[in-house]
Design a protein around this motif. Structure first.
Motif, short mmCIF file in Angstrom:
data_model
loop_
_atom_site.label_atom_id
_atom_site.label_comp_id
_atom_site.label_asym_id
_atom_site.label_seq_id
_atom_site.Cartn_x
_atom_site.Cartn_y
_atom_site.Cartn_z
N SER A 178 -24.29 15.93 11.35
CA SER A 178 -25.32 14.97 10.98
C SER A 178 -25.68 15.02 9.50
CB SER A 178 -26.57 15.19 11.85
OG SER A 178 -26.31 14.86 13.19
N PRO A 179 -25.81 16.21 8.89
CA PRO A 179 -26.04 16.23 7.43
C PRO A 179 -24.91 15.56 6.65
CG PRO A 179 -26.67 18.33 8.37
CD PRO A 179 -26.00 17.56 9.47
N ASP A 180 -23.67 15.64 7.14
CA ASP A 180 -22.57 14.94 6.48
C ASP A 180 -22.79 13.43 6.52
OD1 ASP A 180 -21.19 17.31 5.92
OD2 ASP A 180 -20.10 17.24 7.82
N LEU A 181 -23.26 12.93 7.67
CA LEU A 181 -23.55 11.50 7.75
C LEU A 181 -24.66 11.12 6.78
CD1 LEU A 181 -23.51 10.87 11.62
CD2 LEU A 181 -21.64 10.57 9.98
N ASP A 182 -25.67 11.95 6.69
CA ASP A 182 -26.80 11.64 5.80
C ASP A 182 -26.37 11.58 4.33
OD1 ASP A 182 -28.57 11.49 7.92
OD2 ASP A 182 -29.17 13.60 7.75
N SER A 183 -25.38 12.38 3.96
CA SER A 183 -24.95 12.46 2.56
C SER A 183 -23.66 11.69 2.29
CB SER A 183 -24.75 13.93 2.16
OG SER A 183 -23.73 14.54 2.94
N SER A 184 -23.16 10.95 3.27
CA SER A 184 -21.89 10.22 3.15
C SER A 184 -20.74 11.15 2.77
CB SER A 184 -22.01 9.08 2.13
OG SER A 184 -22.88 8.06 2.59
N THR A 185 -20.78 12.38 3.30
CA THR A 185 -19.69 13.33 3.12
C THR A 185 -18.69 13.14 4.25
OG1 THR A 185 -21.15 14.93 2.06
CG2 THR A 185 -19.09 15.77 2.96
N GLY A 186 -17.41 12.99 3.90
CA GLY A 186 -16.40 12.75 4.93
C GLY A 186 -15.90 11.33 4.88
N PRO A 187 -15.54 10.75 6.04
CA PRO A 187 -14.84 9.47 6.03
C PRO A 187 -15.71 8.23 5.99
CG PRO A 187 -14.88 10.34 8.25
CD PRO A 187 -15.52 11.38 7.38
N TYR A 188 -17.04 8.38 5.92
CA TYR A 188 -17.90 7.21 6.00
C TYR A 188 -18.91 7.15 4.85
CZ TYR A 188 -16.54 8.33 10.82
OH TYR A 188 -15.85 8.71 11.94
N LEU A 189 -19.13 5.95 4.35
CA LEU A 189 -20.28 5.65 3.51
C LEU A 189 -21.34 5.08 4.43
CD1 LEU A 189 -21.49 5.35 0.61
CD2 LEU A 189 -20.47 3.05 0.57
N THR A 190 -22.54 5.66 4.43
CA THR A 190 -23.54 5.35 5.46
C THR A 190 -24.81 4.76 4.88
OG1 THR A 190 -24.36 7.64 5.35
CG2 THR A 190 -22.67 7.15 7.00
N VAL A 191 -24.67 3.96 3.83
CA VAL A 191 -25.85 3.43 3.15
C VAL A 191 -26.38 2.14 3.77
CG1 VAL A 191 -25.22 4.50 0.96
CG2 VAL A 191 -24.43 2.17 1.46
#
Length: 314
Positions: free
Chosen positions: A33-46
């Motif tokens: 979940s912290p990766d999603l919050d920071s757009s770390t990995g395969p997704y930009l989540t803005v």
């Protein structure tokens, strides 16, 4: 009939002979979940509500839910985890160059590599590439099929969609009979919003799509299947000539939930068609489940699941 008998050409293909993956959005188990919050990995989540973190609107389900069997069937332990993407009444996106999008409720993931989508897009959108994704109902967060939902699309900077997947009742002004007759079906749309293929969105099943895009010749083609069945062609090669040429036709690859409003009779007549900024939203929590999201080249064929390849539609 021709579509049904010619598409598989390597019935005993091995994993080692798979076609090149250009971007892999199948969520690994070490994604957090912290990766999603920071757009770390395969997704930009803005693309989400501005008051909450990305993990408020999206969940990584670990081993609690089974992902699509198309890409996980040969493994005793699945290679990816299911992602749920949801909206609620806080899902009002504020773009950097414009006012809040008060008409929409939206949460979307954008294909990226540690937040970088600009360098990735030319890789995904040249030659002929195939966009894979699998979708399942989130029974705890049902959609309202009186509304239109745009759930998967490629969006160039001018706001059109190279192709799109739609659910629900298409927006009309004035509002017609709701829900629309085909509200509970997927609609695959081309750039001009012509419907290329429909399929009922049945409960309890993974629905698999692969959209073949020829960026040079401006064509589309669609593969589809359910559950453990390999993908099969469901359209012929279809012209998509109204898309722009060159870099102008490239855009971000989105998947998630974008809910359009209903017309608000209290709005000024001039504003009733402005779905981005006006209209009626109920503010309910709604969502979808995603698995098997990736983009591949067709240099060795099209992946259709269960370690099989098919010829590109031609």
């Amino acid at each position: 009939m021709i579509l049904l008998i010619v598409y598989v050409f390597l019935a005993l293909c091995s994993l080692g002979a798979s076609t090149p993956i250009l971007w892999d959005g199948r969520a690994p188990f070490n994604l957090t979940s912290p990766d999603l919050d920071s757009s770390t990995g395969p997704y930009l989540t803005v693309v989400k509500g501005s008051t909450e973190n990305a993990s408020h609107y999206s969940n990584l389900h670990g081993h609690a839910l089974h992902p699509t069997p198309l890409w996980n069937k040969v493994l005793l332990i699945p290679a990816e985890q299911v992602i749920s993407v949801s909206i609620d009444n806080t899902s009002v996106f504020i773009p950097g160059s414009g006012p809040p999008q008060l008409g929409f409720r939206r949460t979307e993931f954008i294909a990226a590599v540690n937040g970088d989508h600009d360098d990735l897009n030319p890789v995904l959108e040249s030659g002929t590439t195939v966009f894979h994704f699998s979708i399942k109902k989130d029974e705890r967060r049902p959609l309202n099929y009186s509304h239109e939902y745009q759930i998967v699309f490629i969006e160039p900077s001018e706001g059109t969609h190279v192709f799109g997947i739609q659910l629900g009742s298409p927006f009309t002004n004035p509002t017609g009979k709701l829900p629309a007759k085909n509200a509970h079906s997927f609609k695959v749309l081309d750039h001009d919003l012509n419907v290329l293929f429909t399929a009922p969105f049945t409960s309890g099943s993974w629905h698999h799509f692969a959209i073949q895009v020829d960026w040079t010749n401006k064509t589309l083609a669609v593969f589809y299947s359910k559950d453990a069945s390999p993908l099969r062609p469901v359209t012929r090669l279809v012209p998509n000539l109204s898309v722009a040429s060159g870099a102008s036709d490239q855009g971000d690859f989105h998947f998630g939930v974008l809910k359009l409003p209903l017309v608000n009779p209290a709005d000024r007549p001039a504003d009733r068609g402005d779905v981005v900024h006006h209209g009626i939203q109920e503010g309910t929590t709604e969502g979808l489940l995603y698995s098997g999201v990736f983009v591949e080249s067709v240099s060795r064929g099209v992946s259709i699941g269960n370690s099989l390849l098919a010829r590109p539609i031609s």
